[in-house]
Design an enzyme around this catalytic site. Structure first.
Site, PDB file in Angstrom:
ATOM      1  N   THR A  33       0.827  -0.892  -0.023  1.00 44.34           N
ATOM      2  CA  THR A  33      -0.040  -0.363  -0.252  1.00 44.34           C
ATOM      3  C   THR A  33       0.170   0.768  -0.277  1.00 44.34           C
ATOM      4  OG1 THR A  33      -0.502   0.102   2.441  1.00 44.34           O
ATOM      5  CG2 THR A  33      -2.138  -1.049   1.191  1.00 44.34           C
ATOM      6  N   GLY A  35       1.897   4.087   1.476  1.00 42.71           N
ATOM      7  CA  GLY A  35       2.366   4.995   2.268  1.00 42.71           C
ATOM      8  C   GLY A  35       3.406   3.063   2.898  1.00 42.71           C
ATOM      9  N   THR A  36       3.654   1.559   3.231  1.00 45.76           N
ATOM     10  CA  THR A  36       4.382   1.060   3.135  1.00 45.76           C
ATOM     11  C   THR A  36       5.608   1.202   1.577  1.00 45.76           C
ATOM     12  OG1 THR A  36       2.814  -0.088   4.729  1.00 45.76           O
ATOM     13  CG2 THR A  36       4.884  -1.560   3.803  1.00 45.76           C
ATOM     14  N   ARG A  63      -9.357   4.624   2.652  1.00 49.81           N
ATOM     15  CA  ARG A  63     -10.610   3.653   2.814  1.00 49.81           C
ATOM     16  C   ARG A  63     -10.609   2.617   2.369  1.00 49.81           C
ATOM     17  NH1 ARG A  63     -15.256   5.639   6.131  1.00 49.81           N
ATOM     18  NH2 ARG A  63     -14.439   6.831   7.707  1.00 49.81           N
ATOM     19  N   VAL A  64     -10.150   2.973   0.503  1.00 47.77           N
ATOM     20  CA  VAL A  64     -10.581   1.282  -0.267  1.00 47.77           C
ATOM     21  C   VAL A  64      -9.427   1.623  -0.744  1.00 47.77           C
ATOM     22  CG1 VAL A  64     -12.416   0.230  -2.326  1.00 47.77           C
ATOM     23  CG2 VAL A  64     -13.124   1.941  -0.231  1.00 47.77           C
ATOM     24  N   LYS A 137      -7.683 -17.636   6.231  1.00 46.96           N
ATOM     25  CA  LYS A 137      -8.045 -18.914   6.168  1.00 46.96           C
ATOM     26  C   LYS A 137      -7.564 -20.070   4.798  1.00 46.96           C
ATOM     27  CE  LYS A 137     -12.989 -19.985   3.423  1.00 46.96           C
ATOM     28  NZ  LYS A 137     -14.183 -19.276   3.314  1.00 46.96           N
ATOM     29  N   HIS A 268      -3.493 -18.189  52.223  1.00 43.97           N
ATOM     30  CA  HIS A 268      -4.682 -17.989  51.298  1.00 43.97           C
ATOM     31  C   HIS A 268      -5.342 -17.332  51.034  1.00 43.97           C
ATOM     32  CE1 HIS A 268      -3.347 -22.662  53.204  1.00 43.97           C
ATOM     33  NE2 HIS A 268      -2.258 -21.885  52.583  1.00 43.97           N
ATOM     34  N   PHE A 456     -24.233  -7.685  58.623  1.00 40.68           N
ATOM     35  CA  PHE A 456     -25.306  -8.186  60.259  1.00 40.68           C
ATOM     36  C   PHE A 456     -25.129  -8.990  60.867  1.00 40.68           C
ATOM     37  CE2 PHE A 456     -28.658  -9.141  56.883  1.00 40.68           C
ATOM     38  CZ  PHE A 456     -28.904 -10.665  57.096  1.00 40.68           C
ATOM     39  N   ARG A 503     -22.180  -3.646  53.394  1.00 42.07           N
ATOM     40  CA  ARG A 503     -22.412  -5.576  53.570  1.00 42.07           C
ATOM     41  C   ARG A 503     -20.596  -5.485  52.744  1.00 42.07           C
ATOM     42  NH1 ARG A 503     -26.330 -10.395  51.912  1.00 42.07           N
ATOM     43  NH2 ARG A 503     -24.846 -10.198  49.830  1.00 42.07           N
TER      44      ARG A 503
END
Length: 507
Positions: A33, A35-36, A63-64, A137, A268, A456, A503
């Protein structure tokens, strides 16, 4: 599988140039891409931009760019299936055998103070996870790399096998790839759900911190996940066990209740004794004196750096783990003489206002944590006689401790130390009797002490037992059907009693 073509799109460019350079030397064609690609081109590494490869420009501000049939068909087609081969040939699709992708740092961006929703959404990577999933995949033919730490193993495979990668490596990297996208999606889900009151699903994604030798018992396997070591650092001693980690977590949760110099000893996950004193050696003696026997093999936690004098005192007792905010040089040298003693440094206060989880059959229980009593003691005097200042200090001290004792829990306390602790009993009267018995065995007087109950008193018998042991004041949540009866028992014995309305059960 022979690797002839690689596709690279990375946000984290650590190690990329040397890795790509070696791929080029192995005769592997590289796509990237924009930038790379610029990063590699500056270094003189031959690379084709993805838009040239697909014949379609990067649009919508990037974006695409990789969401294209030439990319995903090149990744997904089954190399031995004739129909797939004919289709890719007919459409001019070339195979992509290696994918190097890491993702926009969504979680890091979203966690920044003041980040806007729009800024966070822009960090959601779409093309990257899509390429990762397609490659993973089809790992039988495609190698997918999502972590720069794996560059070396990929190069080793390629160089050892004449430009091919092994199925074993590809399968391992595919599993890691799916873990990466799962974690990424979980971070997005958490961010977008954080403002919603209802959560229909609970998602937890934590990195492996370390493998443990075993669990609670030797026949149980165990691993530690998450960021435990962001909060405590091991300076010395044997590897931590499953039980050590539980004890350390409980110890730190207890000690953050106190701002004054304080030492606690736990066994413990239950406190054996807690003491406060401006002199740390004095605090140690108060904590240790509560239950010298139970302290053997326990965990010690201090909310101050350990001095040499304190280290010398602790070294006289067999202790498994010592946790402190720091260790003075002489103290560290002394304690390191014990090869097996684990020394832990508290790096930062762990968050106590989040949630905690417990596994149950078929699922998990999630609840808010019981936060430290940092706001002071809130209470309502219910007895005829109000507690005096000394009694209020004793109640306040014990109330911080009793919430960390397994229910049913009773703690007898003075203004600066515990005197007797009764933990984990089915009956509150038994917990009270055990706490009094322990104080007697330790040679500690309960005259004028405060009795603290995590829940309590259901009947007056527990309070009467405490009064007979010497307690002059009691602190409890209140809220029982027989509260009136318990209050009358306190008044009949001249005891002061307060209800907190809170409590602190700890199962």
């Amino acid at each position: 599988m022979k690797v002839s073509r690689a596709l690279i799109s990375v946000f984290d460019k650590a190690g990329l140039v040397s890795f790509a350079s070696r791929l080029g030397e192995l005769g592997i064609e590289m796509l990237a891409t924009s930038g790379t690609a610029r990063t590699l081109q500056v270094e003189g590494i031959p690379v084709m931009e993805i838009s040239e490869f697909t014949g379609f420009p990067e649009i919508l501000g990037g974006r695409v760019r990789t969401l294209h049939p030439k990319v995903h068909a090149g990744l997904l087609y089954l190399r031995e299936r004739e129909q797939h081969v004919q289709e890719v040939l007919a459409h001019g699709i070339q195979p992509i055998d290696l994918v190097i992708v890491n993702l926009y740092p969504f979680a890091e961006t979203a966690s920044r103070r003041g980040i806007t929703l729009e800024e966070a959404l822009e960090q959601i990577d779409i093309g990257g996870p899509s390429m990762i999933r397609s490659a993973a995949k089809n790992y039988r033919y495609v190698t997918v790399v999502t972590d720069p730490a794996d560059y070396a193993s990929v190069l080793e495979d390629l160089e050892t096998n004449a430009g091919e990668t092994t199925c074993k490596l590809r399968k391992r990297l595919a599993a890691k790839a799916f873990s990466t996208t799962s974690s990424y999606d979980a971070g997005i889900t958490k961010y977008l759900s954080q403002e919603q009151e209802a959560h229909n699903r609970f998602m937890l994604d934590l990195p492996l911190a370390c493998c443990l030798s075993y669990g609670e018992n030797p026949h149980q396997n165990a691993k530690l996940y998450g960021s435990f070591f962001d909060y405590v650092d091991k300076l010395h001693g044997r590897e931590l066990s499953y039980n050590n980690i539980l004890d350390i977590s409980s110890a730190v949760a207890l000690i953050v209740e106190f701002t004054e110099p304080t030492i606690a000893i736990l066994k413990h996950t239950n406190p054996c004794g807690v003491g406060s004193d401006s002199d740390l050696k004095g605090a140690w003696m108060k904590a240790f004196s509560t239950d010298r026997l139970a302290s053997f093999g326990g965990v010690v936690v201090i909310n101050r750096p350990i001095t040499l004098a304190l280290a010398q005192a602790i070294a006289e007792v067999f202790i498994e783990v010592i946790i402190a905010t720091g260790f003075e040089t002489g103290a560290l040298s002394l304690l390191q003489r014990r090869k097996n003693l684990r020394l832990m440094r508290i790096l930062q206060r762990p968050p106590m206002d989040t949630w905690e989880a417990h596994s149950v059959a078929g699922g998990m229980l999630i609840q808010d944590m019981d936060p430290p009593n940092v706001g002071g003691l809130g209470h309502k005097v219910v007895s005829s006689r109000p507690p005096d200042p000394r009694e209020i200090e004793a109640m306040s001290f014990g109330w911080k401790v009793v919430k960390h004792v397994k229910s049913n829990a009773i703690v007898y306390s003075a203004r600066d130390c515990t005197l007797g602790i009764g933990a984990g009993q089915m009956s509150r009267i038994d917990a009270s009797r055990i706490a009094a018995w322990k104080a007697q065995k330790a040679g500690l007087s309960l005259q004028g002490s405060a009795v603290c109950s995590d829940a309590f008193f259901p009947f007056a018998d527990g309070l009467i037992a405490a009064a007979e042991a010497g307690a002059t004041t009691a602190i409890q949540p209140g809220g029982a059907i027989r509260d009136k009866e318990v209050i009358e028992a306190a008044d009949a014995r001249g005891m002061a009693m307060v209800f907190t309305g809170t409590r602190h059960f700890k199962h």
